[in-house]
Each structure stands twice: as C-alpha cells, then as structure tokens.
Design an enzyme around this catalytic site. Structure first.
Site, PDB file in Angstrom:
ATOM      1  NE  ARG A  31       1.385 -40.487  20.421  1.00 54.45           N
ATOM      2  CZ  ARG A  31       0.106 -40.762  20.135  1.00 54.45           C
ATOM      3  NH1 ARG A  31      -0.822 -40.689  21.082  1.00 54.45           N
ATOM      4  NH2 ARG A  31      -0.224 -41.110  18.905  1.00 54.45           N
ATOM      5  CE1 TYR A  73      52.099 -59.892  10.014  1.00 54.23           C
ATOM      6  CE2 TYR A  73      53.422 -58.424   8.632  1.00 54.23           C
ATOM      7  CZ  TYR A  73      52.861 -59.670   8.877  1.00 54.23           C
ATOM      8  OH  TYR A  73      53.054 -60.699   7.979  1.00 54.23           O
ATOM      9  CD  GLU A 122      38.904 -49.186  13.381  1.00 51.62           C
ATOM     10  OE1 GLU A 122      38.059 -48.931  12.502  1.00 51.62           O
ATOM     11  OE2 GLU A 122      40.066 -49.560  13.136  1.00 51.62           O
ATOM     12  N   GLY A 144      36.383 -55.389   0.633  1.00 54.00           N
ATOM     13  CA  GLY A 144      35.770 -54.955   1.888  1.00 54.00           C
ATOM     14  C   GLY A 144      36.710 -55.183   3.052  1.00 54.00           C
ATOM     15  CB  ALA A 153      42.788 -44.167   2.371  1.00 55.11           C
ATOM     16  CG  MET A 154      42.135 -49.053   6.375  1.00 55.46           C
ATOM     17  SD  MET A 154      41.597 -50.138   7.732  1.00 55.46           S
ATOM     18  CE  MET A 154      42.190 -49.219   9.147  1.00 55.46           C
ATOM     19  CB  THR A 155      37.198 -49.635   2.501  1.00 53.62           C
ATOM     20  OG1 THR A 155      37.150 -49.955   3.887  1.00 53.62           O
ATOM     21  CG2 THR A 155      36.209 -50.499   1.755  1.00 53.62           C
ATOM     22  CD  GLN A 188       6.498 -51.328  15.833  1.00 55.60           C
ATOM     23  OE1 GLN A 188       7.342 -51.124  14.951  1.00 55.60           O
ATOM     24  NE2 GLN A 188       5.231 -51.586  15.555  1.00 55.60           N
ATOM     25  N   GLY A 207       5.569 -45.239  17.330  1.00 60.03           N
ATOM     26  CA  GLY A 207       4.544 -45.258  16.296  1.00 60.03           C
ATOM     27  C   GLY A 207       4.992 -44.500  15.062  1.00 60.03           C
TER      28      GLY A 207
END
Length: 387
Positions: free
Chosen positions: A278, A243, A252, A139, A132-134, A346, A349
């Site tokens: 296709r 630290y 990470e 942020g 649990a950081m944020t 893209q 389609g």
C-alpha cells in the site's frame, strides 16, 4: 519467511506429526474451501455434515485411546488439528472445544461404561459436544450456579438455564454443570451427561448475535425437568463436578493462549503484506519509520510470547503445567493479541474497518479471548493467589 521466526520446538520434531499435519491441511483445503466457510459465516454455524467428514478423516478424538474408538495420539495431534485450522482460515469449526476441552472430561473422569458408550460416537462425529457452564446471572463464579439436577427415582431432573454456550445449536451431547446439592457450593456441583435427542423438557433458545466469530454458533439452553439416568453423572459419583472442572481448566486456558498466539502471527503476517504494497505520499506504508518501529515492537513481544507458549506446551506434555502458569499464558497472550490486532488494523486505514479485509474479522473475533475460559480479571486473581 514468517514474521515470527522461532525454531520448531523439539516436541514437534517428529516425522509422524509432520505427516499428520500435511494430511490435516489437505483435508481443510478440500473440505473447507473459502466458499463453504463463507456459507457458515452467513448461516452462523457449521453444518453437521462437516463434523462427520472430520470424524471420517480422523480429526476428532485424536488423543482418545484406541480402545474407545479414538486414534491413540497425544496433545501434539490435537495441536495440529487446531493449528492447521487456523492456517487455512476454517472459521467456526469448534474442534478445539470438542477435542481438547470436552472429550478429556470423559477420558479422564468417565466411568468405563460412559467411555464405551459415548467416546466412539464423539470420535466419528455422530455426536457433537458442548459444555453448559455459564448461566444468565452467573459468569466466572461457577460455585454460584443455580441449575439443579435433583434425584427423581432412578435418575435426576435437570432444571435451569444456560447461556453463551458454544456449539449450542449443533450439539447433541452436552455436559451440564448442575447442583446436585443446592445447599453446597463447590461440593454440591456435579457434571451430568445429556443426549439431547428425545430429551423431553430440553429446549434450545435463540442463536446469539455476536460481534465476532460469525461462523461459530453460540446459544441459550433451557432445561425443564429434563430427565437423565443415574449412570449419567460423570464419574458415577455426585459432588465431584467442580474438581473435575478445575482439573481440566489449565489445558483449556493453554488452548486459548495457543489460539491467541496464532492470531497474533496471522495479524502480523497479513499486515506486513499490506504495508509493503500500500502506498501513501509517494512511498509504501512500510517506508515510514513509525510503521517500522511499531511493527518491530510487536514482533519483539510476539516472539517472546511464542517462546513462552512453546514452553507451556512442553510443560503440559510432561504434565508439569501449573494452574497459575496456564493463567499467565491465557491472560498475557490474549491481552497482547488485542493490542497487536488493534495496531495492525490501524495500518490498514479505512480498509481495516471493512469486513472484506481479514484484519477486520480478526479484530472482531479476537475480542472474546480476554473473556471466555475465565475472564482475564479472574486469571489475575489466580496468579495473585500463587504469589
């Protein structure tokens, strides 16, 4: 033949690693079929039973030393678990978070008592972890967190709120980033070890509704005078938390780059299959020169990215991966992933906008990689400071 045809790196040329990869792949095939993963996606989280199954199969804590219940492997074994998960489309299972982000905090910084108490349960899946950081108003600037863990008798009282916490609904072992000295910035931060069962004042908020990564639970967490004993300060000493966090961030960020690289390869392979089957205007999509030129460009840059990521892994295995190089990998490969997935969509389609097609989910899921683990803007700041 895969779209990105890079020779297997020397560090993976090991029979034991190949045998382990085969076993992990078979586990995912048997225990995480498409129907079960679809259920996770619909429910927004992976069921706890799967964590225990993964623990029994040896997929958790693969690099944790054997004396603490682990399997005594190294970073290559952790890579196999993550790589096979991606190859088999096992969405939502936060093995990379559990194995390569959270457990190393205990292995490298925990006291002997903390290692013996928690690591065996984390390896079996009896405990599932989160960090649990944020916070709602903070942020990437961890030094500005407002959650506190202040002394009270023979322990500490945690007060504050956290958000965007991966595994937030599932985890029952949480490393809480808190200020033990609110008057300090980096020097006031400590990492507190919290078992949630029976923890008065601990509350899970709502499971957050994300634009992607549907099978991975992400939540708010609240702490109202939550008590933890004094021996639950990671490493047994206050003020070391920042630290400890900084020491684990290169791995990470490398993990995020590796995941983005796998995402690039999957997007290219999926798209090659689609454009060659296709048809439009009497020929396949692949037969158009524009398709060939765009895909050739993406392959060239993806090949360079794979070589770079492999070099970063080789350096990390030798404990030579620098902070700025890990930031470069995280920033550059995730940016490339976003471009690759967008251009691949893209070529699909209208089908690319339909969630039944894998490329649509890749498009939604990949967006977060430029944000978590430190936003790419923060990565550029770290890189610039090294120049």
């Amino acid at each position: 033949m895969p779209v990105i045809d890079v020779p297997q790196p020397e560090f993976m040329d090991d029979e034991e690693i190949s045998i382990f990869a085969d076993a992990v792949g078979k586990f995912y095939q048997q225990h995480a079929p498409e129907k079960r993963v679809l259920k996770w996606r619909e429910e927004g989280q992976v069921e706890r039973d799967f964590w225990r199954e993964a623990g029994e199969a040896g997929l958790l804590g693969t690099s944790v030393p054997e004396e603490y219940g682990g399997h005594g492997g190294d970073f290559r074994h952790e890579m196999v678990v993550i790589d096979q998960q991606a190859k088999h489309g096992v969405e939502g299972f936060a093995a990379s978070l559990h194995n390569t982000v959270i457990l190393p905090y205990l292995v490298r910084h925990g006291t002997e008592e903390q290692k013996k108490k928690y690591l065996p349960k984390l390896v079996t899946g009896e405990l599932v972890s989160a960090i649990a950081m944020t916070e709602p108003g903070v942020g990437s600037d961890l030094q500005s967190i407002t959650t506190t863990a202040l002394k009270d008798g023979n322990g500490y009282r945690i007060n504050g709120a956290k958000t965007y916490i991966s595994n937030g609904q599932t985890a029952d072992f949480i490393i809480v980033v808190a200020k033990t000295d609110p008057n300090e910035r980096a020097k006031g931060i400590s990492l507190m070890l919290l078992e949630t069962e029976g923890a008065e004042g601990f509350q899970r908020g709502k499971k957050l509704d994300k634009i992607g990564m549907d099978a991975a639970d992400t939540s708010e967490l609240f702490f109202d005078d939550v008590f933890v004993p004094a021996e639950n300060v990671l490493g047994g000493e206050e003020g070391k938390g920042f630290y400890q966090l900084m020491g684990e961030l290169p791995q990470e960020r490398l993990i995020i780059a590796m995941g983005a690289m796998t995402g690039i390869e999957k997007a290219l392979e999926t798209t090659m299959e689609y454009v060659k089957s296709r048809k439009a205007f009497g020929q396949t999509i692949w037969d158009f020169q524009n398709t060939q030129f765009v895909m050739a460009d993406l392959k060239a840059r993806a090949t360079a990215a794979r070589v770079f990521v492999n070099d970063c892994i080789a350096k990390h295995l030798k404990c030579e991966l620098s902070v700025d190089t890990a930031c470069m990998a995280k920033y550059w490969v995730t940016e490339l992933q976003g471009e690759v997935v967008d251009k691949c969509l893209q070529f699909h389609g209208g089908a690319g906008y339909i969630n039944d097609y894998p490329i649509a989910r890749m498009y939604r899921d990949s967006r977060i990689t430029r944000i978590f683990g430190g936003s790419n803007e923060v990565m550029k700041m770290v890189i610039a400071r090294s120049m």
